[in-house]
Design a protein around this motif. Structure first.
Motif, PDB file in Angstrom:
ATOM      1  N   ALA A 134       0.701  -1.293   0.207  1.00  8.48           N
ATOM      2  CA  ALA A 134      -0.513   0.411   0.124  1.00  8.48           C
ATOM      3  C   ALA A 134       1.029   1.174   0.043  1.00  8.48           C
ATOM      4  CB  ALA A 134      -0.934  -0.039   1.258  1.00  8.48           C
ATOM      5  N   LEU A 187      -4.160  -0.008   7.688  1.00  7.97           N
ATOM      6  CA  LEU A 187      -4.921  -0.937   6.821  1.00  7.97           C
ATOM      7  C   LEU A 187      -6.521  -0.324   6.620  1.00  7.97           C
ATOM      8  CD1 LEU A 187      -3.229  -4.214   6.437  1.00  7.97           C
ATOM      9  CD2 LEU A 187      -3.071  -2.419   4.899  1.00  7.97           C
ATOM     10  N   LEU A 188      -7.058  -0.740   7.496  1.00  9.32           N
ATOM     11  CA  LEU A 188      -8.688  -0.268   7.753  1.00  9.32           C
ATOM     12  C   LEU A 188      -9.328   1.091   7.327  1.00  9.32           C
ATOM     13  CD1 LEU A 188      -9.216  -2.741  10.496  1.00  9.32           C
ATOM     14  CD2 LEU A 188     -10.273  -3.044   7.826  1.00  9.32           C
ATOM     15  N   VAL A 191      -5.912   2.676   4.001  1.00  8.91           N
ATOM     16  CA  VAL A 191      -5.925   2.507   3.229  1.00  8.91           C
ATOM     17  C   VAL A 191      -7.480   1.705   2.353  1.00  8.91           C
ATOM     18  CG1 VAL A 191      -5.052   0.145   1.577  1.00  8.91           C
ATOM     19  CG2 VAL A 191      -3.855   1.045   3.730  1.00  8.91           C
ATOM     20  N   LEU A 192      -8.500   1.279   2.880  1.00  5.32           N
ATOM     21  CA  LEU A 192      -9.899   0.964   2.869  1.00  5.32           C
ATOM     22  C   LEU A 192     -10.246   2.723   2.113  1.00  5.32           C
ATOM     23  CD1 LEU A 192     -11.218  -2.007   4.709  1.00  5.32           C
ATOM     24  CD2 LEU A 192     -10.460  -1.702   2.373  1.00  5.32           C
ATOM     25  N   PRO A 193     -10.679   3.694   2.848  1.00  9.68           N
ATOM     26  CA  PRO A 193     -11.444   4.875   2.208  1.00  9.68           C
ATOM     27  C   PRO A 193     -10.540   5.302   0.869  1.00  9.68           C
ATOM     28  CG  PRO A 193     -11.052   5.015   4.800  1.00  9.68           C
ATOM     29  CD  PRO A 193      -9.773   3.738   3.992  1.00  9.68           C
ATOM     30  N   TRP A 195      -9.763   3.197  -1.622  1.00 13.51           N
ATOM     31  CA  TRP A 195      -9.078   2.017  -2.209  1.00 13.51           C
ATOM     32  C   TRP A 195      -9.178   2.795  -3.890  1.00 13.51           C
ATOM     33  CZ3 TRP A 195      -8.383  -2.844  -1.572  1.00 13.51           C
ATOM     34  CH2 TRP A 195      -7.848  -4.248  -2.553  1.00 13.51           C
ATOM     35  N   ARG A 196     -10.331   3.927  -4.086  1.00  9.13           N
ATOM     36  CA  ARG A 196     -10.755   3.695  -5.546  1.00  9.13           C
ATOM     37  C   ARG A 196      -9.251   4.667  -5.800  1.00  9.13           C
ATOM     38  NH1 ARG A 196     -14.429   3.980  -8.795  1.00  9.13           N
ATOM     39  NH2 ARG A 196     -15.889   3.349  -7.334  1.00  9.13           N
TER      40      ARG A 196
END
Length: 417
Positions: A134, A187-188, A191-193, A195-196
């Motif tokens: 990431a 990561l939660l 990274v997830l927010p 993602w795009r």
């Protein structure tokens, strides 16, 4: 280079540097809190932490290759490798490797609680791979704000968990999980927010076969880097069976304290420098030489300060048992410039796709360091020689690889400057 590119590069440098400084302060705070709170048990936690970051140091090679290879998504005739697939595969491989090899090192390296510490170490290895992938994507796509938050929150979550769990008396195993869980939290949360922005709009510029071969070489180089950086205290311990235990402790403490300003700072900026060397090739040589000069100036000034005040400062922090000669404290600081130089030159080589030369330089550095540390001479002398000579040998390999590539380009295009 356009004015927008310059502004973006400067903003990225400020953000990443500021985040790295904040994270460094937080790391020192965590170390101090744990040392005072655990007492004699801190040694076991420190061994776990060292083992985790030796693994992490090797796996950081994934970040470097992902940062180099990440490009804005375009239509290509051949489907390129996916960062997600690469990260998941590498994470699984890292966890399996830790588990399979554990009988060889857990009983001796981690002591009586070693098997209880294996699960957090294994989970930490897997999560760290995902983090490096990431982070590499963030560097490659110039996502500086997200990256800065990524760096700071990792340490902030760890500091928060340590402050909560330490008074509860969870012990070394509980605190080991507190050191690892922040990987997953970052990561939660980060990274997830994003993602795009990070993954949907970018791709690697090579196939799975090529990126796997490149990752293997960068990981080999990163593992060798760990020998001369995070793993050097372990090398001292391994090679100092006949040395005075007090002197060994003093050397390890001084090593950690004095080399951080140059070595850790340069190491933390490798991802940023890699994309600068990759994206601005016309000015890459000038940038590298300027960094060499800056590191040399910093080393000279800090070494002079260390010779004057370093020995007394170490005693003030750790006690009279940790007193070392002033020349040696200065030498630890001064030789850190060699490590800084090889990091910069190695990053420049990697940005050019010179994975073979990059790996060869770092592997040779590790070999020379190990050989020197095994010589039957005084600990202070051999550690100074290892830290000063070994990186210069690897630096020569990196410079030679860069010069050979430049020569090939000149032969192909005489107008290459």
């Amino acid at each position: 280079m356009s004015s927008a590119d310059v502004t973006g590069s400067r903003r990225g440098f400020v953000l990443v540097t500021s985040a790295t400084i904040v994270a460094g302060v937080g790391g020192y705070a965590i170390t101090t809190i744990l040392a005072r709170g655990l007492g004699e048990s801190y040694g076991l936690f420190a061994i776990f932490w060292s083992a985790l970051y030796l693994v992490a140091g090797a796996l950081s090679g994934i970040q470097q290759e992902v940062a180099r290879a990440t490009q804005p998504r375009t239509v290509t005739p051949r489907r390129p490798a996916s960062v997600i697939v690469l990260a998941l595969g590498a994470a699984a491989a890292a966890m399996v490797l830790v588990l399979v090899s554990s009988p060889l090192w857990v009983p001796t390296a981690l002591g009586s609680e070693g098997w209880a510490l294996l699960p957090p170490l294994t989970a930490g290895a897997g999560c760290f791979v995902l983090m490096t992938a990431a982070a590499g994507t963030m560097y490659g796509t110039h996502s500086w704000r997200v990256l800065a938050a990524f760096i700071v929150l990792d340490v902030a979550f760890r500091l928060l968990l340590v402050c909560i769990l330490l008074p509860l008396g969870v012990g070394v195993v509980g605190l080991a999980w507190a050191a690892v869980v922040p990987y997953g939290l970052v990561l939660l949360v980060v990274v997830l927010p994003a993602w795009r922005t990070l993954f949907a709009s970018s791709q690697l510029d090579v196939s799975y076969r090529a990126v796997t071969a490149n990752v293997v070489r960068t990981v080999a180089a990163a593992a060798s880097t760990a020998v001369i950086v995070s793993g050097f205290p372990l090398l001292i311990g391994f090679s100092s069976a006949g040395d005075d235990a007090r002197m060994v402790s003093a050397v390890v403490f001084a090593l950690t304290l004095t080399r951080a300003p140059i070595v850790v700072s340069t190491l933390s900026l490798q991802g940023y420098l890699l994309v600068q060397f990759r994206d601005h090739r016309a000015s890459a040589t000038r940038l590298m030489l300027r960094l060499f000069a800056l590191l040399l100036l910093a080393a000279v000034l800090l070494a002079a300060l260390a010779w004057w005040l370093g020995a007394d400062a170490i005693v003030w922090l750790a006690g009279e048992d940790f007193r070392l000669p002033g020349w040696y404290v200065a030498a630890l600081v001064g030789t850190s410039v060699a490590t800084g130089w090889i990091m910069v030159a190695g990053t420049a080589a990697l940005a050019r796709g010179l994975h073979g030369g990059y790996s060869a330089g770092w592997v040779l550095t590790a070999i020379v360091a190990v050989v020197i540390m095994m010589l039957p001479i005084d600990l202070l002398v051999r550690s100074t020689l290892a830290l000063g000579i070994a990186p210069l040998v690897g630096l020569a390999v990196h410079i030679l690889a860069l010069l050979r590539r430049r020569r090939r380009l000149e032969l192909a295009d005489p107008e290459v400057q």
